[in-house]
Design an enzyme around this catalytic site. Structure first.
Site, PDB file in Angstrom:
ATOM      1  N   HIS A 123     -12.994   2.637  -1.030  1.00 41.32           N
ATOM      2  CA  HIS A 123     -12.387   2.795  -2.362  1.00 41.32           C
ATOM      3  C   HIS A 123     -11.008   2.117  -2.373  1.00 41.32           C
ATOM      4  O   HIS A 123     -10.015   2.678  -2.820  1.00 41.32           O
ATOM      5  CB  HIS A 123     -12.271   4.278  -2.737  1.00 41.32           C
ATOM      6  CG  HIS A 123     -13.601   4.960  -2.775  1.00 41.32           C
ATOM      7  ND1 HIS A 123     -14.283   5.218  -3.941  1.00 41.32           N
ATOM      8  CD2 HIS A 123     -14.401   5.422  -1.783  1.00 41.32           C
ATOM      9  CE1 HIS A 123     -15.440   5.811  -3.661  1.00 41.32           C
ATOM     10  NE2 HIS A 123     -15.535   5.944  -2.356  1.00 41.32           N
ATOM     11  N   TYR A 173     -11.165  10.724   6.637  1.00 43.76           N
ATOM     12  CA  TYR A 173     -10.053  10.323   5.757  1.00 43.76           C
ATOM     13  C   TYR A 173      -8.731  10.354   6.536  1.00 43.76           C
ATOM     14  O   TYR A 173      -7.857   9.520   6.328  1.00 43.76           O
ATOM     15  CB  TYR A 173      -9.944  11.228   4.532  1.00 43.76           C
ATOM     16  CG  TYR A 173     -11.082  11.123   3.523  1.00 43.76           C
ATOM     17  CD1 TYR A 173     -12.306  10.566   3.865  1.00 43.76           C
ATOM     18  CD2 TYR A 173     -10.945  11.593   2.223  1.00 43.76           C
ATOM     19  CE1 TYR A 173     -13.348  10.488   2.963  1.00 43.76           C
ATOM     20  CE2 TYR A 173     -11.981  11.507   1.299  1.00 43.76           C
ATOM     21  CZ  TYR A 173     -13.193  10.968   1.672  1.00 43.76           C
ATOM     22  OH  TYR A 173     -14.224  10.885   0.770  1.00 43.76           O
TER      23      TYR A 173
HETATM   24  C1  HEM Z   1     -19.584  11.342   5.393  1.00 45.48           C
HETATM   25  C2  HEM Z   1     -19.393  10.947   4.137  1.00 45.48           C
HETATM   26  C3  HEM Z   1     -18.191  10.149   3.696  1.00 45.48           C
HETATM   27  C4  HEM Z   1     -17.363   9.324   4.410  1.00 45.48           C
HETATM   28  C5  HEM Z   1     -17.440   8.987   5.881  1.00 45.48           C
HETATM   29  C6  HEM Z   1     -16.362   8.804   3.504  1.00 45.48           C
HETATM   30  C7  HEM Z   1     -15.332   7.939   3.845  1.00 45.48           C
HETATM   31  C8  HEM Z   1     -14.249   7.616   3.062  1.00 45.48           C
HETATM   32  C9  HEM Z   1     -13.043   6.930   3.489  1.00 45.48           C
HETATM   33  C10 HEM Z   1     -12.772   6.415   4.888  1.00 45.48           C
HETATM   34  C11 HEM Z   1     -12.213   6.840   2.445  1.00 45.48           C
HETATM   35  C12 HEM Z   1     -10.806   6.215   2.421  1.00 45.48           C
HETATM   36  C13 HEM Z   1      -9.787   7.315   2.697  1.00 45.48           C
HETATM   37  C14 HEM Z   1      -8.358   6.801   2.751  1.00 45.48           C
HETATM   38  O1  HEM Z   1      -8.088   5.828   3.444  1.00 45.48           O
HETATM   39  O2  HEM Z   1      -7.476   7.409   2.086  1.00 45.48           O
HETATM   40  C15 HEM Z   1     -12.883   7.445   1.339  1.00 45.48           C
HETATM   41  C16 HEM Z   1     -12.364   7.541   0.097  1.00 45.48           C
HETATM   42  C17 HEM Z   1     -13.004   8.150  -0.939  1.00 45.48           C
HETATM   43  N1  HEM Z   1     -14.206   8.840  -0.899  1.00 45.48           N
HETATM   44 FE1  HEM Z   1     -15.380   9.083   0.665  1.00 45.48          FE
HETATM   45  N2  HEM Z   1     -16.599   9.320   2.256  1.00 45.48           N
HETATM   46  C18 HEM Z   1     -17.705  10.138   2.337  1.00 45.48           C
HETATM   47  C19 HEM Z   1     -18.273  10.865   1.343  1.00 45.48           C
HETATM   48  C20 HEM Z   1     -17.791  10.916   0.075  1.00 45.48           C
HETATM   49  C21 HEM Z   1     -18.317  11.728  -0.980  1.00 45.48           C
HETATM   50  C22 HEM Z   1     -19.497  12.716  -0.844  1.00 45.48           C
HETATM   51  C23 HEM Z   1     -17.552  11.481  -2.088  1.00 45.48           C
HETATM   52  C24 HEM Z   1     -17.622  12.059  -3.467  1.00 45.48           C
HETATM   53  C25 HEM Z   1     -18.090  13.148  -3.828  1.00 45.48           C
HETATM   54  C26 HEM Z   1     -16.531  10.529  -1.711  1.00 45.48           C
HETATM   55  C27 HEM Z   1     -15.542  10.055  -2.544  1.00 45.48           C
HETATM   56  C28 HEM Z   1     -14.472   9.303  -2.159  1.00 45.48           C
HETATM   57  C29 HEM Z   1     -13.409   8.881  -3.046  1.00 45.48           C
HETATM   58  C30 HEM Z   1     -13.306   9.169  -4.545  1.00 45.48           C
HETATM   59  C31 HEM Z   1     -12.487   8.169  -2.279  1.00 45.48           C
HETATM   60  C32 HEM Z   1     -11.190   7.521  -2.750  1.00 45.48           C
HETATM   61  C33 HEM Z   1     -10.069   8.525  -2.569  1.00 45.48           C
HETATM   62  C34 HEM Z   1      -8.758   7.889  -2.911  1.00 45.48           C
HETATM   63  O3  HEM Z   1      -8.592   7.428  -4.041  1.00 45.48           O
HETATM   64  O4  HEM Z   1      -7.905   7.873  -2.023  1.00 45.48           O
HETATM   65  N3  HEM Z   1     -16.698  10.215  -0.397  1.00 45.48           N
HETATM   66  N4  HEM Z   1     -14.130   7.923   1.733  1.00 45.48           N
END
Ligand code: HEM
Length: 389
Positions: A67, A341
């Site tokens: 993202h 995260y």
């Molecule tokens: C095992 C499952 C998941 C993994 C490994 C994963 C991994 C990640 C990572 C690495 C980031 C970047 C975090 C950062 O650098 O601040 C991220 C951001 C994000 N993830 Fe996931 N994610 C997963 C599941 C989900 C699910 C289920 C959702 C939604 C319901 C989701 C929604 C988001 C959103 C909206 C962001 C952006 C947050 C922001 O604006 O900083 N993710 N995710």
């Protein structure tokens, strides 16, 4: 010469030294190896997730590993009081105001992804009040997640890695992944018929994971939540979309900026309460629409900022940071998300000094709004969003 008082020679204790001294060190080594996954090579560790995201999306110094293309949004949340019976937090009480620092984003690791290529949209929020309550949530516009477990999500990311020959994911590997994971059907069915995202302001964002809420009487209910766009002036669908004059890489961000120039953009927070038979630890399964819902209040977004120097830049939207009365469910994705995260945030925070300085904060009135003002980032590979089909 011998004497009757002669004692037999004492056994040497030096072997004790050689056995006992290294033991704690070996124990420590074993603990580190265990944490690092040496005995469980297939375990999806945070490092493996973030390395794989970097392989798929490229390393863009200082940006989020998933993202990556986003902008900060600011405003407030006003509780309606209708959901106060669910959890003991003041955040949900009638006319209780909390400050909101959020982030709207596109999936994938490329901070320069063209908005047209985004398969879905995302919104993350941090709500805080003066009493020290805090709630962080990161949501998607999809109604379900493709997979139910961290291991399956890592396998999905591996299947979506760019083929060195083409620089794009290998369709056969993706097909094989989806064939081996029938739980992805709900997500794929949604994606096949979902229109291209038109506007952040016309999008519903869903928690997908479930949470356990407990009230002051100690009663526990399992819920999911959604932020559902309201039909006020700045949100209305009838408004001419910005496409004609602002078509381009950033049209979704420009659309939000121009709506905010006309007024506040609003969403209702709705909780959906699970029935005992609902699958509460499986984000691939929707709950029946007839389940009880509660309107908990209103999110009002009043302004936005480019991320480079925006208020959201250094926030880790860890979905397990929760207010009083909220607890993560046993959904295995939640604890994995928290650990991943944290790892991803650490990497980008360490890089922040390498990140180009922003030319200046862009306020919401600019029709040329660009979420990431700067160029000059390091790119090693590019692929589109990480929720491929
Ligand atoms: C095992 C499952 C998941 C993994 C490994 C994963 C991994 C990640 C990572 C690495 C980031 C970047 C975090 C950062 O650098 O601040 C991220 C951001 C994000 N993830 Fe996931 N994610 C997963 C599941 C989900 C699910 C289920 C959702 C939604 C319901 C989701 C929604 C988001 C959103 C909206 C962001 C952006 C947050 C922001 O604006 O900083 N993710 N995710």
């Amino acid at each position: 010469m011998s004497s009757d008082n002669a004692q037999p020679p004492k056994p040497s204790r030096s072997w004790l030294f050689f056995v006992c001294v290294p033991l704690p060190a070996l124990g420590l080594l074993a603990i580190f190896a265990l944490i690092g996954g040496a005995f469980t090579p297939d375990r999806p560790t945070p490092q493996k997730f973030v390395n794989q995201l970097e392989t798929n999306g490229g390393v863009h110094t200082g940006y989020r590993r998933n993202h990556a293309k986003g902008a900060c949004v600011m405003g407030y949340f006003e509780g309606s009081g209708e959901a106060a019976f669910l959890a003991a937090t003041p955040l949900l009480e009638h006319q209780h105001f909390s400050q909101v620092i959020g982030r709207v984003s596109l999936p994938g690791g490329n901070p320069h992804l063209a908005d047209d290529k985004a398969p879905l949209l995302s919104m993350a929020l941090q709500l805080r009040d003066e009493e020290g309550e805090e709630w962080r949530t990161a949501m998607l516009s999809a109604p379900v997640f493709p997979v139910a477990t961290p291991a399956a999500f890592l396998a999905q990311l591996q299947a979506a890695a760019p083929d060195p020959a083409t620089g794009k994911p290998d369709p056969q590997k993706l097909q094989a992944f989806f064939a081996a994971h029938p739980e992805t059907k709900n997500f794929l069915t949604w994606k096949a018929q979902a229109p291209k995202p038109e506007s952040f302001a016309l999008t519903r964002f869903n928690s997908l994971n479930s949470f356990n809420l407990s009230n002051r009487q100690g009663e526990i209910k399992t819920v999911r939540w959604s932020f559902i766009h309201r039909a006020n002036r700045a949100n209305t669908a009838e408004r001419e979309p910005q496409k004609a004059s602002l078509e381009g890489e950033n049209h979704l961000y420009q659309d939000l900026a121009s709506r905010l120039a006309e007024g506040n953009v609003q969403w209702n927070l709705q909780f959906q309460i699970a029935a005992p038979e609902d699958p509460v630890n499986d984000a691939t399964q929707p709950w029946p629409p007839e389940r009880k819902t509660v309107n908990a209040g209103q999110l009002v977004i009043t302004s936005m900022q480019a991320e480079d120097e925006g208020a959201c830049r250094d926030i880790n939207y860890d979905p397990t940071v929760l207010p009083t009365g909220f607890a993560p469910s046993a959904d295995p994705l939640l604890s994995a998300r928290s650990a991943v995260y944290a790892n991803a945030s650490r990497r980008r925070w360490q890089e922040q000094s390498h990140r180009p300085q922003a030319a200046g904060t862009i306020e919401n009135h600019s029709s040329a709004f660009s979420p990431n003002q700067n160029s000059g980032v390091t790119v090693t590979a590019i692929s589109e969003g990480s929720y491929h089909e």
